[in-house]
Design an enzyme around this catalytic site. Structure first.
Site, PDB file in Angstrom:
ATOM      1  N   ASP A 153      37.579  52.095  43.445  1.00 57.85           N
ATOM      2  CA  ASP A 153      36.737  51.620  42.357  1.00 57.85           C
ATOM      3  C   ASP A 153      35.287  51.903  42.779  1.00 57.85           C
ATOM      4  O   ASP A 153      34.963  51.863  43.967  1.00 57.85           O
ATOM      5  CB  ASP A 153      36.948  50.119  42.147  1.00 57.85           C
ATOM      6  CG  ASP A 153      35.941  49.527  41.182  1.00 57.85           C
ATOM      7  OD1 ASP A 153      35.877  49.993  40.044  1.00 57.85           O
ATOM      8  OD2 ASP A 153      35.203  48.608  41.593  1.00 57.85           O
TER       9      ASP A 153
ATOM     10  N   ASP B 105      37.211  45.587  44.342  1.00 56.80           N
ATOM     11  CA  ASP B 105      36.555  44.339  44.739  1.00 56.80           C
ATOM     12  C   ASP B 105      36.562  43.285  43.648  1.00 56.80           C
ATOM     13  O   ASP B 105      36.113  42.165  43.885  1.00 56.80           O
ATOM     14  CB  ASP B 105      35.103  44.607  45.150  1.00 56.80           C
ATOM     15  CG  ASP B 105      34.225  44.914  43.944  1.00 56.80           C
ATOM     16  OD1 ASP B 105      34.633  45.763  43.125  1.00 56.80           O
ATOM     17  OD2 ASP B 105      33.154  44.301  43.820  1.00 56.80           O
TER      18      ASP B 105
ATOM     19  N   ASP C 219      40.177  44.641  38.919  1.00 56.19           N
ATOM     20  CA  ASP C 219      40.901  45.625  39.707  1.00 56.19           C
ATOM     21  C   ASP C 219      42.254  45.093  40.178  1.00 56.19           C
ATOM     22  O   ASP C 219      43.063  45.874  40.701  1.00 56.19           O
ATOM     23  CB  ASP C 219      40.092  46.015  40.957  1.00 56.19           C
ATOM     24  CG  ASP C 219      38.749  46.637  40.609  1.00 56.19           C
ATOM     25  OD1 ASP C 219      38.697  47.394  39.638  1.00 56.19           O
ATOM     26  OD2 ASP C 219      37.774  46.348  41.322  1.00 56.19           O
TER      27      ASP C 219
END
Length: 857
Positions: A546, A754, A758
């Site tokens: 990400d 994080d 996600d």
């Protein structure tokens, strides 16, 4: 998979009423755009391109493991249930069409064999349609007909032969809110009781064992030593047990060692039972064969008045193997303890808002669909609902991944788990009194429960070696009978063969090696939750990052400013009243702080001060702010906002805006009295270690993919890196999960993220890695947590995994040191309790010494 880096934009997802007509990649309901139908069954060209790269199922969305059962991901932020038969049930169930899905935590699960056994127990019950177990997460997911089989009956059925089952929702019922869900489960009252029992078993083995071994050390070992030497005082022990009758000392060893066999060796005996029932040999079976055969042999020879007692072998082996298992459990507990300081996204209480303006705090579980709530600025919205009145800004990044807060007006839908950043919100609770965070948790549970742990290599050795041990035992027994030996002598010979031939130390080497590896990772700020992680990490082909908050710092700062000082000060005065990262960055840069010479400081070395300015008629827009500062009209925001309000934008400024976007920055235009006069360029910086981390992974032959919810320009800097194979921009959380699922068809995938948004992707990946800056749900979904927020630790984890493989292989080899000493001694006819004890101690010391060596520099 390595191709030229590309940046591909995926469109935002939109809710729809036709639940059977969804995007073939991410499951978004298809809709018409500008009068045209979506392309080839996709909601956007971005989804189409992702599917073209990684493939997709012809007529289904992402595989969420639901098998037709309604689960949390069946309702997305903003959706309302459209199936009248779909209802959320209580007691840990999700139901649809009469089928319930229930999640259980199981205390006592230690290996993949436990998964198979508990699945067979569940599937053997009438009314169960499917069951999936995971010893990695210590859970069992059961789909069943609640009219034929209740949750309570299932719980009773799964609580068998040493396992204890309970609803996963109840894992935290005895704990105060705090820490991650995983850490709360792992420190809940029931879990503590389970760990206390494991500790008690270990203590029994050590305390009782030490007491029972005293006669061996003081008398028996010196006596057996006389067969090798008559040196000095040793000669006095020759024939020490001559004249002693077995019944005199049998009760002490029979009862004491029997207690150790039952209490300390209990989990090994249970593992052996499960192994035999499923016909799948494990290390537990090998260890159980050793401790039981040693105990049985000793009981028999005690009755015969002989002194070759192997009670010590039962004590030592049971205590060592259980000690290693206890050490492993203790390290895992330390790992979960490291996570308790992470952000908690789940909301457990809500503030009920009455018509007279009074409020009452109640548990979220007591909310009803017609309730109205007050959520103050800075607080999380407990459940999904609608804004009842007024206007506020809401940060939905925890669920959607969008970095900027969204302005909400009366009637707009609010996402449970998001944060009110300006003013307060009066929320009408939705039809389902759950939050998107709660439903994301269900998604994580579904994926986790369907993810079996990898069979340990030692169990594979056990399956290979057990036939050898049994064949040797049969051969020795048959040879004894053929030479005319008595039945008793034949049985004793067979038992000795099992004692010396069974490689019980595999059951000690594996958990101890794993515990040592997990402990070393923990000391380096890498929390690993289970022993399969290193094996899975070594098999990874693709690492998906990400972007925001993972490859970048996630904190907006002013990188450049080109505008008059007084205008920047006025912009900062306005932005003080706004609530988004860019506003905070501008305020921080021009808030009136002074440099070393006492002059107002600017980020670019100029000077500007927002203090002392008077702001009137403040207005917040979706893409900026406006107001009157010291009598002059000021506008700050996106270039589109200036166009919408017919403020002049010079061509030179337009080109600077384009260049900033190409560099992955956010251009914020500032202007006054109807014309733009300058630009402030804001951006979150890549982490200092991102380049080195990506390069190291690429050098190791691992493909690197970047997924981001930001637009393509923000990801261009990463797309240009030679170690990055793909960049997909504008991807929603569901799109990330779908992309990960598709990548898994070409290889094993690790996801690094994080945020809560996600979490489903982290859980869907073969391996999830969360950074320490992440949310609790991200940590719960991940297999590895980087607690120190150090991106470089990702590559360190791969290095540890590679080194751990070598160490485990070495220790598996060292596990045979016992057999290498005991078998030749037996063949020479000199085996006795002293010899086997020396073999046990030598093998154990070598394993411990090798395991405690540092894996990497």
């Amino acid at each position: 998979m390595a191709v030229e880096p590309t940046a591909i934009t995926v469109s935002d997802r939109h809710a729809g009423s036709d639940r059977d007509d969804r995007c073939r990649l991410c499951g978004t309901p298809l809709r018409e755009t500008d009068g045209e139908s979506p392309s080839a069954g996709f909601c956007s060209t971005g989804c189409r391109d992702v599917a073209a790269e990684f493939g997709t199922n012809a007529d289904s969305g992402p595989d969420d493991g639901t098998d037709g059962v309604t689960v949390a991901d069946d309702s997305r932020p903003g959706d309302r249930p459209t199936d009248p038969q779909a209802t959320a049930a209580t007691d840990g169930e999700e139901r649809r069409n009469g089928t319930a899905r229930t999640f259980f935590r199981i205390d006592g699960m230690q290996s993949a064999i436990d998964e198979t056994f508990l699945e067979s127990v569940a599937r053997g019950r009438d009314g169960v349609t499917d069951a999936e177990a995971s010893y990695v997460t210590e859970t069992v997911r059961v789909d069943h007909d609640p009219d034929r089989l209740s949750t309570a009956e299932l719980e009773d059925a799964l609580s068998t032969v040493g396992y204890t089952a309970y609803l996963r929702e109840e894992a935290t019922a005895d704990e105060e809110t705090g820490g991650t869900r995983r850490s709360r489960e792992m420190t809940g009252l029931r879990k503590r009781r389970s760990e206390d029992m494991l500790e008690m078993r270990y203590v029994v083995g050590v305390v009782f064992g030490t007491f029972l071994l005293l006669p061996f050390v003081a008398v028996l070992y010196p006596m057996f030593l006389t067969s090798f030497t008559d040196w000095g005082a040793i000669s006095h022990f020759e024939g020490a047990f001559t004249g002693f009758s077995g019944p005199l000392y049998l009760p002490l060893f029979l009862v004491g060692t029997g207690a150790i066999l039952y209490l300390t060796g209990g989990p090994l005996l249970r593992g052996a039972y499960v192994s035999l029932k499923l016909r799948r040999p494990t290390t537990d079976l090998l260890a159980a064969l050793t401790i039981v055969s040693a105990y049985a042999y000793s009981v028999l020879v005690s009755g015969l008045g002989r002194s070759d007692l192997y009670f010590d072998l039962t004590i030592l082996v049971a205590s060592l193997v259980m000690g290693a298992i206890y050490y492993e459990a203790t390290v895992k507990r330390r790992a979960t303890d490291r996570l308790t300081d992470l952000t908690v996204s789940q909301v457990d209480t809500a503030r009920l808002y009455a018509a007279d303006g009074s409020t009452t705090e109640i548990p979220v579980s007591d909310l009803e669909s017609d309730d109205r709530l007050l959520v103050r600025e800075g607080e999380r919205i407990p459940v999904d609902g609608r804004l009842a009145e007024g206007e506020c800004a809401v940060d939905e990044a925890v669920v959607t991944g969008e970095s900027l807060p969204v302005t909400k007006r009366e009637g707009d839908e609010l996402v449970g788990g998001s944060v009110v950043t300006t003013d307060a919100a009066i929320v009408d609770v939705g039809e389902r009194t759950t939050s998107s965070i709660e439903r994301l948790t269900r998604v994580v549970w579904n994926v986790q429960s369907a993810d079996h742990g990898v069979t340990r290599r030692a169990d594979e050795f056990a399956a290979t070696l057990l036939p050898v041990v049994l064949a040797a035992t049969v051969a020795v027994g048959a040879g004894s009978l053929l030479t005319g030996a008595s039945a008793t002598t034949t049985v004793l010979a067979a038992l000795v063969t099992i004692m010396v031939a069974s490689p019980w130390a595999l059951g000690f080497a594996t958990p101890y090696s794993v515990a040592a590896s997990l402990q070393e990772a923990l000391e380096r700020g890498i929390v690993v939750f289970d022993e399969t992680v290193f094996e899975r990490l070594r098999a990874v082909d693709v690492v998906v990052f990400d972007k925001t908050g993972t490859l970048t710092t996630g904190e907006m700062t002013v990188r450049e400013a080109d505008a008059p000082d007084d205008l920047l000060a006025a912009a900062a005065a306005l932005e003080r009243r706004a609530a988004h990262p860019a506003a905070a960055a501008i305020t921080a840069a021009f808030d009136g702080s002074t440099d070393e010479d006492g002059r107002p400081a600017r980020a670019d070395g100029g000077s500007a001060a927002a203090d002392g300015l008077t702001v009137r008629d403040f207005q917040a827009h979706a893409t900026g702010v406006e107001g009157t500062v010291d009598g002059r009209s000021i506008l700050v925001g996106h270039p589109d906002l200036f166009r919408e309000r017919d403020w002049a934008l010079e061509d030179g400024l337009e080109s600077r805006i384009d260049r900033a976007r190409e560099a992955g920055r956010l251009p914020v235009v500032v202007g006054r009295d109807g014309a733009a006069e300058g630009i402030v360029i804001v951006g979150d910086e890549p982490r200092a270690e991102w380049d080195e981390t990506v390069s190291a992974l690429s050098d190791d032959g691992i493909d690197v993919v970047v997924l981001t919810g930001d637009d393509g320009t923000a990801a261009d800097a990463f797309a240009r890196h030679p170690g990055v194979d793909h960049v997909f921009a504008g991807v929603s959380p569901d799109g990330k999960t779908a992309a990960v699922e598709r990548m898994k068809t070409d290889g094993r995938v690790a996801m690094v993220g994080d945020g809560t948004n996600d979490a489903p992707a982290l859980a869907a990946a073969d391996l999830g890695i969360s950074l320490g800056s992440g949310t609790a749900l991200a940590a719960d979904a991940a297999d590895i947590a980087i607690v120190d927020d150090d991106l470089a630790a990702v590559e360190k984890a791969f290095a540890l995994a590679r080194a751990a493989r070598g160490r485990i292989r070495q220790n598996i080899g060292l596990a045979f040191v016992y057999n290498a000493i005991a078998i030749p001694a037996a063949a020479l006819g000199i085996v006795n309790p002293l010899v086997t004890t020396v073999a046990v101690v030598a093998g154990a010391l070598l394993i411990v010494g090798n395991a405690e060596r540092s894996l990497v520099d």
